[in-house]
Design an enzyme around this catalytic site. Structure first.
Site, short mmCIF file in Angstrom:
data_model
loop_
_atom_site.label_atom_id
_atom_site.label_comp_id
_atom_site.label_asym_id
_atom_site.label_seq_id
_atom_site.Cartn_x
_atom_site.Cartn_y
_atom_site.Cartn_z
N LEU A 139 38.24 47.56 52.92
CA LEU A 139 36.98 47.71 53.66
C LEU A 139 36.49 46.34 54.10
O LEU A 139 36.53 45.39 53.32
CB LEU A 139 35.91 48.37 52.77
N SER A 187 34.24 41.29 49.49
CA SER A 187 34.74 40.66 48.26
C SER A 187 33.55 40.20 47.43
O SER A 187 32.55 39.74 47.98
CB SER A 187 35.60 39.44 48.64
N MET A 222 36.19 43.91 38.41
CA MET A 222 35.52 42.82 37.69
C MET A 222 34.02 42.81 38.01
O MET A 222 33.33 41.82 37.75
CB MET A 222 36.16 41.48 38.05
N GLY A 223 33.52 43.92 38.58
CA GLY A 223 32.08 44.03 38.83
C GLY A 223 31.63 43.29 40.08
O GLY A 223 32.45 42.94 40.92
N ALA A 224 30.28 43.09 40.19
CA ALA A 224 29.66 42.59 41.44
C ALA A 224 30.14 43.49 42.57
O ALA A 224 30.72 43.05 43.56
CB ALA A 224 29.98 41.13 41.70
N GLU A 247 44.32 47.52 48.84
CA GLU A 247 45.36 46.82 49.60
C GLU A 247 44.94 45.40 49.94
O GLU A 247 45.76 44.60 50.36
CB GLU A 247 45.66 47.59 50.90
N LYS A 248 43.65 45.10 49.76
CA LYS A 248 43.18 43.73 50.00
C LYS A 248 44.00 42.74 49.16
O LYS A 248 44.32 41.66 49.62
CB LYS A 248 41.69 43.60 49.64
N GLY A 283 33.74 48.24 49.07
CA GLY A 283 35.20 48.27 48.88
C GLY A 283 35.55 48.89 47.53
O GLY A 283 36.39 49.80 47.43
N HIS A 284 34.88 48.42 46.48
CA HIS A 284 35.10 49.00 45.15
C HIS A 284 34.72 50.49 45.15
O HIS A 284 35.40 51.33 44.57
CB HIS A 284 34.23 48.32 44.09
P1 AMP Z 1 38.07 43.05 41.75
O1 AMP Z 1 36.74 43.46 41.20
O2 AMP Z 1 38.01 41.96 42.75
O3 AMP Z 1 39.09 42.81 40.66
O4 AMP Z 1 38.62 44.31 42.57
C1 AMP Z 1 38.81 45.56 41.95
C2 AMP Z 1 39.62 46.43 42.85
O5 AMP Z 1 38.91 46.63 44.09
C3 AMP Z 1 40.98 45.81 43.24
O6 AMP Z 1 41.97 46.82 43.21
C4 AMP Z 1 40.73 45.28 44.63
O7 AMP Z 1 41.91 45.20 45.42
C5 AMP Z 1 39.77 46.34 45.17
N1 AMP Z 1 38.98 45.80 46.30
C6 AMP Z 1 38.27 44.65 46.31
N2 AMP Z 1 37.73 44.44 47.52
C7 AMP Z 1 38.11 45.48 48.30
C8 AMP Z 1 37.87 45.84 49.68
N3 AMP Z 1 37.16 45.08 50.49
N4 AMP Z 1 38.41 46.99 50.14
C9 AMP Z 1 39.16 47.79 49.31
N5 AMP Z 1 39.42 47.50 48.01
C10 AMP Z 1 38.90 46.37 47.52
#
Ligand code: AMP
Length: 249
Positions: free
Chosen positions: A179, A188, A30-32, A151-152, A36-37
């Site tokens: 991460l 996050s 979802m960006g930002a 896995e978060k 981790g991403h």
């Molecule tokens: P989101 O943008 O929050 O929807 O996250 C996109 C993907 O990145 C999802 O599969 C999350 O689980 C993964 N993700 C988000 N934060 C982390 C992190 N700190 N470490 C590893 N993967 C992450």
């Protein structure tokens, strides 16, 4: 890096690539973006011929409209991070590319086997329905060989694994480790919305998880849960929603 702004651009890109029979890795976000991403994207780059990441703030997975509106959107910064690590293509669809003809209003059929009723499912009603809706569309539109999830969001990962097993058995779901920043707070996108003091306080989450995992097998589970819950009462900036110990399977 190719920027694919709508479904038509994605289709043309996939058509171009289909002639060379490449293996596609897919990373939905979802960006930002943060490290981790990027860890997901880097893993995919190593394991596939080309990687497509998506940036789409999916309205159907937000159970609070204020959360959806406040969600950070920094597309140009994201593009820079992604192109710097060598991403092949980023897909930034419009809502109408993902949910044409109000398809998000059609009742969802998916057997969560109860996983939508506990933990994040119980505290964010409708959240996992929205996740299933968007990932189903992405998997159908992109048809990757492998898709990468953190896995978060472990409950989400489990649900996606079930979706793939039932409806997209040819797509391999690859989990990637969480991460964390110094102090243990999981990276996050929403951390951007925290003040330095709030970030510092939030490290209680990781410390507590470590403490709980060290105690499992040694102490009585119910007593451990009560002990953990009471330790949160001392932290003024963090309000505990729930604490549960669950079987990862
Ligand atoms: P989101 O943008 O929050 O929807 O996250 C996109 C993907 O990145 C999802 O599969 C999350 O689980 C993964 N993700 C988000 N934060 C982390 C992190 N700190 N470490 C590893 N993967 C992450």
């Amino acid at each position: 890096m190719r920027v694919l702004k709508d479904f038509n651009s994605l289709t043309s890109y996939l058509l171009e690539k289909s002639t060379s029979n490449v293996q596609i890795g897919f990373v939905p976000t979802m960006g930002a973006l943060h490290e981790g991403h990027l860890a997901l994207v880097k893993t995919s780059l190593q394991e596939n011929d080309i990687t497509i990441a998506s940036i789409f703030v999916n309205p159907t997975q937000f159970n609070e409209s204020a959360d959806f509106e406040k969600y950070p959107r920094v597309l140009q910064e994201d593009f820079k991070l992604l192109s710097d690590i060598g991403l092949n293509a980023v897909y930034t669809p419009n809502v109408s590319d993902i949910y044409p003809n109000n398809s998000d209003k059609i009742p969802l059929h998916f057997d969560f086997e109860g996983l939508d009723k506990v933990m994040e499912g119980a505290h964010r009603p409708g959240h996992f329905e929205g996740v299933i809706r968007v990932i189903r569309v992405f998997f159908a539109q992109i048809n990757p060989a492998k898709a990468y999830f953190g896995e978060k969001d472990f409950q989400q990962l489990t649900i996606i694994r079930r979706l793939a097993a039932k409806e997209f058995p040819h797509i391999q779901i690859i989990p990637v480790e969480t991460l964390r920043a110094e102090g243990g707070l999981a990276l996050s996108s929403r951390n951007r919305l925290l003040s330095p003091r709030q970030r510092e306080s939030a490290t209680v989450l990781y410390k507590t998880l470590r403490r709980a995992s060290a105690e499992i097998g040694k102490s009585n589970l119910q007593e451990l849960i009560i002990d953990i819950k009471s330790s949160f009462a001392e932290n003024k900036l963090v309000k505990l929603e729930y604490f549960e110990i669950a079987d990862a399977q």
